[in-house]
Every structure is written in C-alpha cells, then in structure tokens.
Write an enzyme that holds these catalytic residues in place. Structure first.
Site, PDB file in Angstrom:
ATOM      1  N   ASP A 278       0.866  -1.170   0.000  1.00 47.83           N
ATOM      2  CA  ASP A 278       0.000   0.000   0.000  1.00 47.83           C
ATOM      3  C   ASP A 278       0.908   1.227   0.000  1.00 47.83           C
ATOM      4  O   ASP A 278       1.466   1.597   1.035  1.00 47.83           O
ATOM      5  CB  ASP A 278      -0.910  -0.038   1.232  1.00 47.83           C
TER       6      ASP A 278
ATOM      7  N   GLN B 160       0.789   6.525   1.061  1.00 49.20           N
ATOM      8  CA  GLN B 160       1.495   7.612   1.751  1.00 49.20           C
ATOM      9  C   GLN B 160       2.968   7.649   1.368  1.00 49.20           C
ATOM     10  O   GLN B 160       3.708   8.501   1.859  1.00 49.20           O
ATOM     11  CB  GLN B 160       1.362   7.463   3.273  1.00 49.20           C
TER      12      GLN B 160
HETATM   13  C1  LIG Z   1      -2.002   4.231   3.844  1.00 49.76           C
HETATM   14  C2  LIG Z   1      -3.291   4.454   3.108  1.00 49.76           C
HETATM   15  N1  LIG Z   1      -3.819   3.458   2.400  1.00 49.76           N
HETATM   16  C3  LIG Z   1      -4.961   3.604   1.717  1.00 49.76           C
HETATM   17  C4  LIG Z   1      -5.661   4.781   1.741  1.00 49.76           C
HETATM   18  C5  LIG Z   1      -6.929   4.890   0.972  1.00 49.76           C
HETATM   19  O1  LIG Z   1      -6.809   5.812  -0.050  1.00 49.76           O
HETATM   20  P1  LIG Z   1      -8.054   6.250  -0.916  1.00 49.76           P
HETATM   21  O2  LIG Z   1      -9.119   6.687   0.049  1.00 49.76           O
HETATM   22  O3  LIG Z   1      -7.542   7.351  -1.758  1.00 49.76           O
HETATM   23  O4  LIG Z   1      -8.470   5.061  -1.716  1.00 49.76           O
HETATM   24  C6  LIG Z   1      -5.175   5.847   2.472  1.00 49.76           C
HETATM   25  C7  LIG Z   1      -5.917   7.109   2.561  1.00 49.76           C
HETATM   26  O5  LIG Z   1      -5.833   7.829   3.527  1.00 49.76           O
HETATM   27  C8  LIG Z   1      -3.946   5.681   3.169  1.00 49.76           C
HETATM   28  O6  LIG Z   1      -3.413   6.686   3.874  1.00 49.76           O
END
Ligand SMILES: Cc1ncc(COP(=O)(O)O)c(C=O)c1O
Length: 422
Positions: free
Chosen positions: A215, A218
């Site tokens: 993921d 960030q």
């Molecule tokens: C570490 C992380 N993963 C996933 C997400 C999800 O991102 P999105 O809402 O843009 O799909 C976020 C959003 O804050 C995040 O900080």
C-alpha cells in the site's frame, strides 16, 4: 502535453536550493485566508492540494481533447486516448515498472486493494489459508482482506508493531506458515508516519514463496518508488495524495500475476469479444478497466507525476524530512504533548495527543486559527488500539509546507493550551 508554464516554474535543477516560495506559488489555494488568517494546510496525507499544472490539465482536457477513449476512430477520441495512454506511460516511468500493461487505472488505493483481494483472492485462497497484514494498516488494507476471507475461509495474521510504531520484523518472519498465501503491508503508515523496510518485507515474503502487495498511498508523494528494485508484486497509490485529482489511482501488478487473475468487474472496455455463450477478455491492463475510465483524471495524474518528478522526489523527501525534524523538535517542547509514532524511519506525518484534551477539540481550535489538521482514528483503528488512544491529532506535510507554518502551528497550540490550561 501537460507541462504548463506554472509547472515549469517549480522545476529547478537537481543542485538548486529548494525554493518553497516558488513551489507555493504553483498552488492557488494556498494563498487563501480562512477566518481571516493565512491558510496553514497540514492535511496533505488526507488529500494534497493541486498545482496549477494539474488544474490546467483538467481544464485543457475538457476544453480541447475530450472524448471517450479506446473505442473511437474519430480525431478527438484518438487524441484523448493518446493523452490517457501517455499518462499511463508517465506512471510507468514514475514507478519504474517494466511495461505500461502493468499499470491499471483504478479509482484509488482502496479500489486497487479491493481489486487484488477480490480477483487474486478468489482465484488463490482456500479455507485456512493465511494473509499477513501489519498492525498499522489503513482500513482499506484490512477490510478487503476480511471480505475475501469471509468468502473463502482465509484468515488474517497480523505483524505487531512496537511502542515506537516500528514493525516487529522478527515477529513478521515467524508469522509465515505453509498456509501463508499473500502479504499486504503499507510502505508508509498514514497514522504514524513510519516508513517500513519494504524491500526486506518483500524479500522475506518471496523467500516463503508468496506475493507481496504494497500500500503505497502515503509513500508515493514522499519517496522515490521503484517497484522493480523492491520487487513488489502489487503496488497501489491514489492520485489525490500525489497532488493529482481524486477519483483516480493506480494498481501496479507484475504482468504474470495480473494475467493469471480473473477480471474484477465486467463491462465495456474489458472485453475482447462477447456472446451470450462466452466472453473473452481484453489484454492487460484493460481487462481490469471495465467501463469508461476517469479520462481527465488519468491525464491530470500524468501532470501531477510530471510536477513531482520535475521537482525531484529525493529533494522533496530531504526537504520534508527537515520540516518533520523541525516540527518534531518544536512540538516536543510543548508541555503534556505526546507524539504517537517515533520510529527511526519516518516521513511527513506527525501524530500526537495532548493530556486531558480531546483531539477533536484541538482540531477545532486550530481550525479557527487557520490551521487545517486531521483528528480522529485516521482510518487506522487498530493503531489507536495499539497505542491505547481514541484518536490523535495528525499534522501531515506536503512539498509546499514551510517552517513558518510550523511556527504558526505551535502558536496556535499555545491558544489550545490557554483555553484548556493544559
Ligand atoms: C495508507 C493508506 N492506504 C490507503 C488509503 C486509501 O486511499 P483512498 O481513500 O484514496 O483510496 C489511504 C488514505 O488515507 C492511506 O493513507
């Protein structure tokens, strides 16, 4: 294509000093005042502001090169297709992926993870199989795995973190069993700012014969990401945190893995041929891009990639790290303030609690001082549980923040303490 003059204004040679004033001038929203005070925007981890180059790209697409993509033989459709596929190439280069067919446009990181969990999971998970996550995942890297777990009988195994918010790598290694099927772990924690040793995490996953999803939500705005150097199997991020539009994001997947996966959603664009008896699917990446995509969003994401690479991620990281160090030092001097997340390797995020004052109250007072921060569990409730706090205040930095803004923040915190006599 997407390089407007304002975009060029932020581009400086690699040796040039980091000219934050010039960079700020690229972001029209930052010159606003709120409640009569200059806006201090410390919420880029939730969503980053947009440079003129991205805004111009969206306007330009709709004004000059808009039509549906991939299907039209007419001039406008071909032009829009070229622009969108050009953006895919920019993203490929940004991640150093081997091929553009490994770059799937999705709505965001959330959709990218759901795609892998659903499609790869359905094809590969059986009852009793194990999925390794960490204790500092965003809900979007937990819930999709729980959903596929409910459908397949697979279960979650969670790597613990220590009191600094550092991943326990010894515990990680011990979690592997003959039933481990996949690892899904964040590159940077959105609640703590911890940078995980992602290449090592992947190396260990591969040593146990399983793929690793990263993921990168960030990480992409702050670190230089090379999916081939770290050997990621899947890597996701969202455009809106990378100074691009919302509603567009990226799933990178190794071609062999994506090829072997069934489609996620069915519809137009993702097919080769359809009869009522049998449908065959389009080649990568289109097999995973059912329906009309976010055309202007994808093109503007290309502009965002141009913008950050024009400044240079190494320079962005160095600048933001210095800002984080400065903010950490200044906040550390505030009475009764406890920083949550003190890992040795951190970036761009500073979470804290103040004894006796609820984070929401702090956020409300800061807001009246023109300072935007995020308060709450940051979609990472297991992290809050781990540190035994209901919520934190989270300052998060972007490439446009300044030391003066940190000073304004500290001044606004004095107002909080005045009100609560903390
Ligand atoms: C570490 C992380 N993963 C996933 C997400 C999800 O991102 P999105 O809402 O843009 O799909 C976020 C959003 O804050 C995040 O900080």
């Amino acid at each position: 294509m997407n390089a407007g003059s304002e975009f060029k204004s932020a581009v400086q040679g690699p040796a040039a000093a980091y000219d934050v004033a010039r960079i700020r001038a690229d972001f029209p929203i930052l010159s606003q005042t709120v409640y009569g005070k200059p806006l201090v925007y410390f919420d880029s981890a939730a969503s980053a502001q947009k440079p003129r180059a991205v805004i111009d790209s969206i306007v330009r697409t709709y004004e000059t090169e808009y039509a549906n993509v991939h299907r039209g033989i007419h001039y406008m459709s071909q032009r829009a297709t070229e622009a969108m596929e050009g953006a895919r190439e920019k993203v490929r280069a940004f991640l150093n992926a081997a091929e553009t067919r490994e770059i799937v446009f999705v709505r965001g990181a959330t959709e990218g993870i759901n795609l892998v969990a659903a499609s790869w999971g359905r094809a590969n998970l059986k009852p009793g199989d194990e999925i390794i996550l960490s204790a500092m995942e965003h809900h979007s890297n937990i819930v999709p795995w729980q959903l596929i777990g409910e459908q397949t009988g697979a279960v979650l195994r969670v790597v613990p973190i220590d009191d600094t918010g550092t991943l326990d790598m010894a515990a990680y290694e011990k979690l592997f069993s003959p039933r481990t099927r996949i690892v899904a772990i964040t590159h940077v924690s959105n609640a703590l700012g911890t940078v995980t040793p992602i290449a090592e995490i992947i190396r260990i996953g591969h040593a146990h014969g399983v793929p690793v999803l990263v993921d990168g939500c960030q990480a992409a705005p702050h670190l230089s990401v090379d999916v081939r150097a770290i050997d990621a199997d899947f890597y996701v991020f969202s455009g809106h945190k990378l100074y691009g539009p919302s509603g567009i994001g990226v799933l990178y997947g190794k071609a062999a893995l994506l090829d072997a996966m069934p489609p996620y959603q069915g519809g137009g664009e993702m097919i080769d041929s359809v009869t009522f008896e049998k449908t065959t699917y389009a080649d990568l990446p289109f097999k995973f891009e059912a329906g009309t995509p976010h055309i202007a969003g994808a093109i503007a994401l290309g502009a965002a990639v141009d913008y950050v690479t024009g400044i240079g991620l190494a320079r962005i990281r160095a600048y933001e790290d210095a800002l984080l160090a400065y903010a950490t030092e200044r906040l550390g001097a505030i009475n009764s303030l406890r920083i949550i997340g003190t890992a040795a390797d951190k970036t761009a995020i500073l979470s804290f609690v103040l004894d006796g004052v609820h984070p929401h109250d702090i956020g409300t007072i800061l807001d009246r001082e023109g300072v935007a921060v995020r308060t709450g569990h940051h979609c990472a409730q297991p992290v809050m549980d781990r540190f035994d706090v209901p919520a934190t205040v989270r300052m998060s930095f972007g490439l446009y923040n300044t030391r003066e803004e940190v000073d304004a923040f500290v001044k606004a915190m004095a107002r909080v303490q005045e009100i609560f006599r903390a």
